[in-house]
Design a protein around this motif. Structure first.
Motif, PDB file in Angstrom:
ATOM      1  N   HIS A  17       0.787  -1.170  -0.109  1.00 13.52           N
ATOM      2  CA  HIS A  17       0.023   0.061   0.069  1.00 13.52           C
ATOM      3  C   HIS A  17       0.990   1.284  -0.124  1.00 13.52           C
ATOM      4  O   HIS A  17       0.513   2.251  -0.667  1.00 13.52           O
ATOM      5  N   ASN A  18       1.913   1.228   0.771  1.00  7.09           N
ATOM      6  CA  ASN A  18       2.791   2.205   0.741  1.00  7.09           C
ATOM      7  C   ASN A  18       3.536   2.655  -0.431  1.00  7.09           C
ATOM      8  O   ASN A  18       3.737   3.554  -1.120  1.00  7.09           O
ATOM      9  N   ASP A  19       4.029   1.568  -1.110  1.00 12.69           N
ATOM     10  CA  ASP A  19       4.397   1.664  -2.629  1.00 12.69           C
ATOM     11  C   ASP A  19       3.550   2.425  -3.388  1.00 12.69           C
ATOM     12  O   ASP A  19       4.009   3.212  -4.173  1.00 12.69           O
ATOM     13  N   GLU A  60       1.084   4.274  -2.589  1.00 14.34           N
ATOM     14  CA  GLU A  60       0.951   5.714  -2.101  1.00 14.34           C
ATOM     15  C   GLU A  60       2.130   6.606  -2.721  1.00 14.34           C
ATOM     16  O   GLU A  60       2.023   7.669  -3.154  1.00 14.34           O
ATOM     17  N   GLU A  61       3.436   5.965  -2.473  1.00 10.22           N
ATOM     18  CA  GLU A  61       4.661   6.783  -2.965  1.00 10.22           C
ATOM     19  C   GLU A  61       4.628   7.124  -4.541  1.00 10.22           C
ATOM     20  O   GLU A  61       5.253   7.882  -4.975  1.00 10.22           O
TER      21      GLU A  61
END
Length: 84
Positions: free
Chosen positions: A30-32, A34-35
């Motif tokens: 999920h963070n990937d 978002e980035e």
């Protein structure tokens, strides 16, 4: 398809594409996602990192995915249009 048009399409539709990206490349977190924020270069880098592929292969995968997604969208919009 030129890199700029691909970049523009992905950035312009990023909110809708996030789920498709996670489905296509399940190793992305999920963070990937978002980035990435719709940046094709960042997406390619994340795919390269998570899947141990070359940058060229990552871009080929992105291009194929974007083409399939657009074809699906085009078909869906045709079926949403009432027949005259």
């Amino acid at each position: 398809m030129t890199d700029n048009s691909l970049q523009d399409r992905i950035q312009g539709n990023w909110k809708q594409l996030q789920g498709s990206v996670r489905h296509q490349w399940g190793k992305l977190t999920h963070n990937d996602v978002e980035e990435i924020k719709g940046d094709v270069e960042v997406l390619a880098g994340k795919i390269q990192e998570r899947y141990s592929v070359t940058k060229a292969e990552a871009k080929k995968q992105i291009d194929r995915w974007a083409s399939e997604f657009q074809a699906h969208q085009t078909e869906q919009s045709k079926s949403d249009t009432p027949a005259s």
